[in-house]
Enzyme design. Structure first.
Site, PDB file in Angstrom:
ATOM      1  N   HIS A 101       0.785  -1.232   0.000  1.00 53.36           N
ATOM      2  CA  HIS A 101       0.000   0.000   0.000  1.00 53.36           C
ATOM      3  C   HIS A 101       0.813   1.276   0.000  1.00 53.36           C
ATOM      4  O   HIS A 101       0.246   2.360  -0.094  1.00 53.36           O
ATOM      5  CB  HIS A 101      -0.931   0.042   1.216  1.00 53.36           C
ATOM      6  CG  HIS A 101      -2.163  -0.775   1.035  1.00 53.36           C
ATOM      7  ND1 HIS A 101      -3.325  -0.253   0.528  1.00 53.36           N
ATOM      8  CD2 HIS A 101      -2.410  -2.075   1.266  1.00 53.36           C
ATOM      9  CE1 HIS A 101      -4.244  -1.205   0.466  1.00 53.36           C
ATOM     10  NE2 HIS A 101      -3.709  -2.325   0.913  1.00 53.36           N
ATOM     11  N   LYS A 128      -9.708  13.812   3.781  1.00 58.57           N
ATOM     12  CA  LYS A 128      -8.802  12.663   3.838  1.00 58.57           C
ATOM     13  C   LYS A 128      -7.941  12.848   5.080  1.00 58.57           C
ATOM     14  O   LYS A 128      -8.011  13.892   5.725  1.00 58.57           O
ATOM     15  CB  LYS A 128      -7.929  12.593   2.579  1.00 58.57           C
ATOM     16  CG  LYS A 128      -7.251  13.929   2.249  1.00 58.57           C
ATOM     17  CD  LYS A 128      -6.456  13.897   0.955  1.00 58.57           C
ATOM     18  CE  LYS A 128      -7.289  13.892  -0.297  1.00 58.57           C
ATOM     19  NZ  LYS A 128      -7.166  12.713  -1.125  1.00 58.57           N
ATOM     20  N   ARG A 129      -7.136  11.843   5.417  1.00 56.32           N
ATOM     21  CA  ARG A 129      -6.215  12.031   6.534  1.00 56.32           C
ATOM     22  C   ARG A 129      -5.374  13.286   6.317  1.00 56.32           C
ATOM     23  O   ARG A 129      -5.029  13.622   5.176  1.00 56.32           O
ATOM     24  CB  ARG A 129      -5.299  10.805   6.682  1.00 56.32           C
ATOM     25  CG  ARG A 129      -6.000   9.572   7.204  1.00 56.32           C
ATOM     26  CD  ARG A 129      -6.627   9.803   8.556  1.00 56.32           C
ATOM     27  NE  ARG A 129      -5.633  10.072   9.572  1.00 56.32           N
ATOM     28  CZ  ARG A 129      -5.111   9.156  10.375  1.00 56.32           C
ATOM     29  NH1 ARG A 129      -5.498   7.895  10.308  1.00 56.32           N
ATOM     30  NH2 ARG A 129      -4.222   9.499  11.291  1.00 56.32           N
ATOM     31  N   LYS A 167      -0.104  14.626   1.544  1.00 59.90           N
ATOM     32  CA  LYS A 167      -1.401  14.912   0.906  1.00 59.90           C
ATOM     33  C   LYS A 167      -1.563  16.409   0.614  1.00 59.90           C
ATOM     34  O   LYS A 167      -2.453  16.829  -0.108  1.00 59.90           O
ATOM     35  CB  LYS A 167      -2.548  14.384   1.767  1.00 59.90           C
ATOM     36  CG  LYS A 167      -2.601  12.852   1.822  1.00 59.90           C
ATOM     37  CD  LYS A 167      -3.773  12.380   2.662  1.00 59.90           C
ATOM     38  CE  LYS A 167      -3.838  10.867   2.834  1.00 59.90           C
ATOM     39  NZ  LYS A 167      -4.456  10.154   1.697  1.00 59.90           N
ATOM     40  N   THR A 172      -8.590   6.675  -2.902  1.00 57.17           N
ATOM     41  CA  THR A 172      -9.900   6.147  -3.277  1.00 57.17           C
ATOM     42  C   THR A 172     -10.975   7.227  -3.183  1.00 57.17           C
ATOM     43  O   THR A 172     -12.018   7.111  -3.818  1.00 57.17           O
ATOM     44  CB  THR A 172     -10.312   4.944  -2.405  1.00 57.17           C
ATOM     45  OG1 THR A 172     -10.078   5.257  -1.030  1.00 57.17           O
ATOM     46  CG2 THR A 172      -9.542   3.696  -2.805  1.00 57.17           C
ATOM     47  N   LYS A 178     -14.540   8.283  -5.403  1.00 58.23           N
ATOM     48  CA  LYS A 178     -15.876   8.576  -4.858  1.00 58.23           C
ATOM     49  C   LYS A 178     -16.398   9.913  -5.400  1.00 58.23           C
ATOM     50  O   LYS A 178     -17.564  10.025  -5.779  1.00 58.23           O
ATOM     51  CB  LYS A 178     -15.824   8.647  -3.324  1.00 58.23           C
ATOM     52  CG  LYS A 178     -15.348   7.373  -2.632  1.00 58.23           C
ATOM     53  CD  LYS A 178     -15.071   7.639  -1.134  1.00 58.23           C
ATOM     54  CE  LYS A 178     -14.273   6.517  -0.507  1.00 58.23           C
ATOM     55  NZ  LYS A 178     -13.672   6.901   0.796  1.00 58.23           N
TER      56      LYS A 178
HETATM   57  C1  PLP Z   1     -12.404   6.929   1.222  1.00 57.81           C
HETATM   58  C2  PLP Z   1     -12.032   7.354   2.581  1.00 57.81           C
HETATM   59  C3  PLP Z   1     -10.709   7.693   2.861  1.00 57.81           C
HETATM   60  C4  PLP Z   1      -9.600   7.651   1.828  1.00 57.81           C
HETATM   61  O1  PLP Z   1      -9.443   8.927   1.263  1.00 57.81           O
HETATM   62  P1  PLP Z   1      -8.156   9.278   0.370  1.00 57.81           P
HETATM   63  O2  PLP Z   1      -8.466  10.633  -0.145  1.00 57.81           O
HETATM   64  O3  PLP Z   1      -8.100   8.260  -0.715  1.00 57.81           O
HETATM   65  O4  PLP Z   1      -6.995   9.247   1.278  1.00 57.81           O
HETATM   66  C5  PLP Z   1     -10.406   8.093   4.139  1.00 57.81           C
HETATM   67  N1  PLP Z   1     -11.349   8.176   5.101  1.00 57.81           N
HETATM   68  C6  PLP Z   1     -12.631   7.877   4.855  1.00 57.81           C
HETATM   69  C7  PLP Z   1     -13.631   8.003   5.951  1.00 57.81           C
HETATM   70  C8  PLP Z   1     -13.021   7.446   3.588  1.00 57.81           C
HETATM   71  O5  PLP Z   1     -14.297   7.129   3.355  1.00 57.81           O
END
Ligand code: PLP
Length: 803
Positions: free
Chosen positions: A355, A543-544, A549, A651, A655
């Site tokens: 990952h 996101k985190r 990022k 991911t 979305k």
């Molecule tokens: C999809 C998702 C992530 C991943 O987000 P990235 O932008 O790909 O890092 C993190 N937290 C939650 C709650 C998510 O649903």
């Protein structure tokens, strides 16, 4: 296929309510109604669950997906959608004066994961069940999930996530299926006719109790199982210590040390803290999981050598990589196989997903610590290492440096990624670019040695949750134009492309987005008392919070827009609402300061009349699956701006795209594959390429001070960081300042600044043509089918698991 009608359901619900609460449903609270509905739905599910278990063809291969994290979110509505009974129940409840959506809100998020990795595991469970794979999840039932985040005076405060305080209606405790996992102690070696016998003695036993949660497939009658393990003291051990020897305190200590194992999820993402308890967690669930697989296997099979033909075990990152020596241990010590036989079966049973390539996240354990906790497992790893190094020696005679770089054990550490590669038959990255970097950079020596093991599986998301559930209006418009086949074959979403120029469709897309934006505005008004304009561009980064990022780059653009407007140069800036959400690891100071910075900037911007009709900044606290479900359908710009090469896939990018947002992106992770699918007119990309970033790291030719000297806008923004107007406590942002200057801007924020601003200007001008914007939005939706996790799972099924 529907197995329930409205009248039967109403009767069942009333009965269930009476049975659980001992009174009529009419007087109950929302919580009580939710619990009754939850138990009733589980009962409906259980019928199919048992059918699924019965239908297990003994010759059919089963998949076990091992992951330290499963970020499921709420289960009620997605289970109802997958059962195909949500509309029926909704109407039935309405006739009882109950609003289903209100009950769905009551459910606690099951937040047993940090972010993308845990959410991926959850999407994969949904997809495995929906594409008819017998696939089980295996993980830990943390008593406390990912911490709850509060924002106090702009700072993150962490609170425990006591998600089990209500009733978890989904899980079933299987007390009679406990497994003993052994820690510590010593290994006694005896010889029996020349054969070595290993006996683990003086160990501390921990009882692993499984809790099973049903995972419902989409309208196919399949219900799979997520099995989470909870650590409990062995009762007889507890009682024996406490009462037979009067060692009461010792008994309590034992109990606490055992229960600590499944107490809490570690809140680090893409970072390794190397704690003893974390290693114990890893072995705990892996050992319980493997033992229970073998126990089940032996009920139906008498030849253990058939294992790899009947079972596929997948490990989500290296966290469960002790599955390799644990399976070896059972095959050697309990099944009496030779090392070669045991290794053949293990390698052909296990597959591994990598990952990340970030050094700080690569797991390694000090030999001394490891040996004392897992003595027998250590011996097996040592032997695996010796045999592997011998093979390397044969091939690379005399190349000591190379051999020690590739060894499983080196410099007194066990390298888990090396163990995972050696012990599995498949190693995959999670997006094309990521896999290429693994093959050509990070793991190039392993790739040379084990060419055939490496492959790519670009991540995906379940369209059932991330489109059908969270955006029913959009789902309806799609269904009305292209029919419903895409739900079972998501790549057929591409048929929607024929409609994106259609005036009515464009209009529908506008109306739906506005409706979702109004819903989010209301949520923000209620939760934060901030007014935002639903007509402004909703620009989101959730996101985190992490250096790579680059939330900081986003903040720099906001400050630059602010400065332009103040200086009367903001006429081309379309009104915009910048939305942030995300948690920082509690020990990650830089990330915590970024949260504080976003909130400080929000305070200044939102309270300055001169810019208030142009920009607003909102940081929504406690980002989690259910909050994402409100934010994502309302977003128009998706911020995917990681330093190229660092985000393995991402991911949330998928979305957002599936819900019609335009992506502003670096050429990183799956962004590149989004570009491939939508074409360059329908995405906005900018910044250094992965190749350039990697080159800079190699040559050291980057100097962040040059960027500051070159660009007055950057100079001004950096000065603002220390302006008391932006922060009463100047020292707050010294960490950020230090990161940009002393640490030479390790994530290239300043290097990419200029191109990022230009990309944002492109968005402003594109948005002026509303029809064109919505057409692009439609192309993004139509092109998102590839990113369904059904596609990913089918690829694993064909290429890796061979079920
Ligand atoms: C999809 C998702 C992530 C991943 O987000 P990235 O932008 O790909 O890092 C993190 N937290 C939650 C709650 C998510 O649903």
């Amino acid at each position: 296929m529907t197995f329930i009608n409205k009248e039967d359901f109403k009767r069942d619900f009333k009965n269930k309510y009476l049975q659980i609460h001992g009174e009529e449903y009419t007087s109950g609270t929302l919580e009580e109604k939710y619990v009754a509905l939850g138990f009733l739905v589980r009962e409906y599910i259980t019928k199919q669950w048992i059918e699924t278990k019965k239908s297990y063809d003994k010759d059919k291969k089963q998949v076990y997906y091992f992951s330290m994290e499963f970020l499921l979110g709420k289960l009620l509505s997605t289970s109802l959608i997958n059962l195909g009974i949500r509309e029926c129940l909704k109407e039935g409840l309405k006739e009882l004066n109950i609003d289903l959506e209100e009950l769905e809100e009551v459910e606690e998020d099951q937040g047993l994961g940090n972010g993308g990795l845990g959410r991926l595991a959850a999407c994969f469970l949904d997809s495995m069940a929906s594409v008819n794979i017998i696939g089980n999840g295996c993980g830990i039932r943390y008593k406390y999930g990912f911490f709850r985040q509060k924002i106090v005076d702009g700072y993150q405060v962490e609170m425990p996530d006591h998600w089990l305080k209500g009733r978890n209606v989904w899980e079933i405790k299987k007390s009679n299926k406990g497994i003993i996992v052994k820690f510590g102690g010593k290994v006694k070696v005896d010889s029996d006719n020349g054969r070595l016998i290993f006996t683990h003695i003086n160990y501390e036993p921990v009882l692993a109790i499984p809790y099973d949660t049903p995972i419902v497939g989409y309208k196919n009658g399949i219900v799979n199982t997520l099995r989470l393990w909870s650590a409990e003291p062995l009762n007889n051990e507890f009682d024996y210590l406490a009462f037979s020897r009067g060692e009461y305190l010792k008994a309590i200590e034992y109990k606490n040390s055992v229960e600590a194992i499944s107490q809490v999820l570690y809140p680090d993402d893409n970072y390794l803290e190397g704690r003893v308890l974390r290693l114990k967690q890893q072995y705990f669930f892996v050992s319980a999981g493997i033992q229970s697989i073998i126990r089940h296997f032996k009920k139906n099979n008498n030849d253990i050598k058939e294992l790899n033909n009947k079972i596929a075990i997948h490990i989500n990152d290296t966290h469960p990589s002790l599955a390799i020596p644990e399976l070896m241990r059972i095959l050697l010590d309990e099944e009496g196989l030779s090392f070669e036989e045991a290794f053949y079966i293990t390698e052909n049973t296990i597959s591994y997903t990598n990952h990340t390539i970030m050094k700080e996240a690569l797991e390694k354990w000090p030999v001394d610590m490891f040996k004392s906790i897992l003595p027998r497992i250590y011996m097996i790893i040592e032997e695996l290492n010796e045999r592997f190094c011998k093979k390397l020696w044969d091939k690379y005679y005399g190349e000591w440096d190379k051999i020690s770089r590739m060894a499983i054990i080196s410099n007194s550490n066990i390298h888990m990624a090396h163990l995972a590669i050696v012990g599995s038959h498949s190693v995959n990255g999670v997006a094309k670019l990521h896999t290429e970097i693994l093959k050509k950079e990070e793991m190039k020596e392993f790739h040379k040695f084990y060419n055939e093991k490496f492959n790519n599986k670009t991540n995906g998301i379940t369209h059932r949750r991330w489109l059908m559930k969270i955006n029913p209006s959009l789902t309806r418009v799609i269904n009305e134009s292209i029919g419903e086949e895409w739900i079972k074959e998501p790549e057929r979403l591409i048929d929607f492309k024929d409609y994106v120029k259609d005036k009515d469709i464009i209009n529908s897309l506008k109306v739906i987005k506005l409706k979702n934006k109004i819903a989010l505005s209301n949520f923000i008004k209620e939760s934060m008392n901030i007014d935002i304009d639903p007509r402004s561009i909703f620009d989101t980064q959730v996101k985190r919070i992490h250096g790579y990022k680059r939330q900081l780059l986003n903040v720099f653009n906001i400050l630059d827009s602010y400065n332009r407007i103040i200086n009367g140069q903001g006429e081309d800036i379309h009104p915009r609402t910048f939305i942030f959400g995300g948690k920082a690891a509690p020990g990650y100071l830089f990330a915590k300061k970024i949260i504080k910075l976003i909130n400080s900037v929000a305070y200044v911007v939102n309270n300055d009349k001169r810019v208030s009709d142009k920009i607003k900044v909102v940081f929504l606290e406690n980002y989690r699956v259910s909050l994402g479900e409100i934010i994502i359908p309302a977003s128009e710009v998706s911020e995917q701006i990681s330093t190229a090469s660092k985000e393995a896939s991402g991911t949330s990018n998928m979305k957002f795209m599936m819900n019609g947002a335009l992506t502003i992106a670096t050429l990183d992770g799956a962004n590149i594959e989004i570009l491939d699918r939508v074409g360059k007119e329908n995405i906005i990309t900018f910044g250094l390429s992965a190749k350039e970033v990697i080159e800079y790291y190699k040559t050291g030719n980057y100097n962040s001070r040059d960027e500051i000297n070159k660009d007055n806008r950057i100079k001004i923004i950096i000065d603002q960081l220390s302006n008391p107007k932006f922060n009463k406590d100047f020292s707050d942002f010294q960490v950020i300042y230090h990161n940009l200057i002393t640490a030479n801007d390790e994530f290239f924020v300043l290097k990419d600044f200029n191109e990022y601003i230009k990309a944002q200007d492109t968005i402003n001008s594109l948005y002026k043509d509303e029809n064109r914007w919505n057409e692009i939005s439609g192309v993004n939706i139509a092109s998102s089918g590839f990113f369904s996790s059904d596609r990913t799972i089918n690829q694993y099924k064909e290429d890796v698991w061979k079920v």
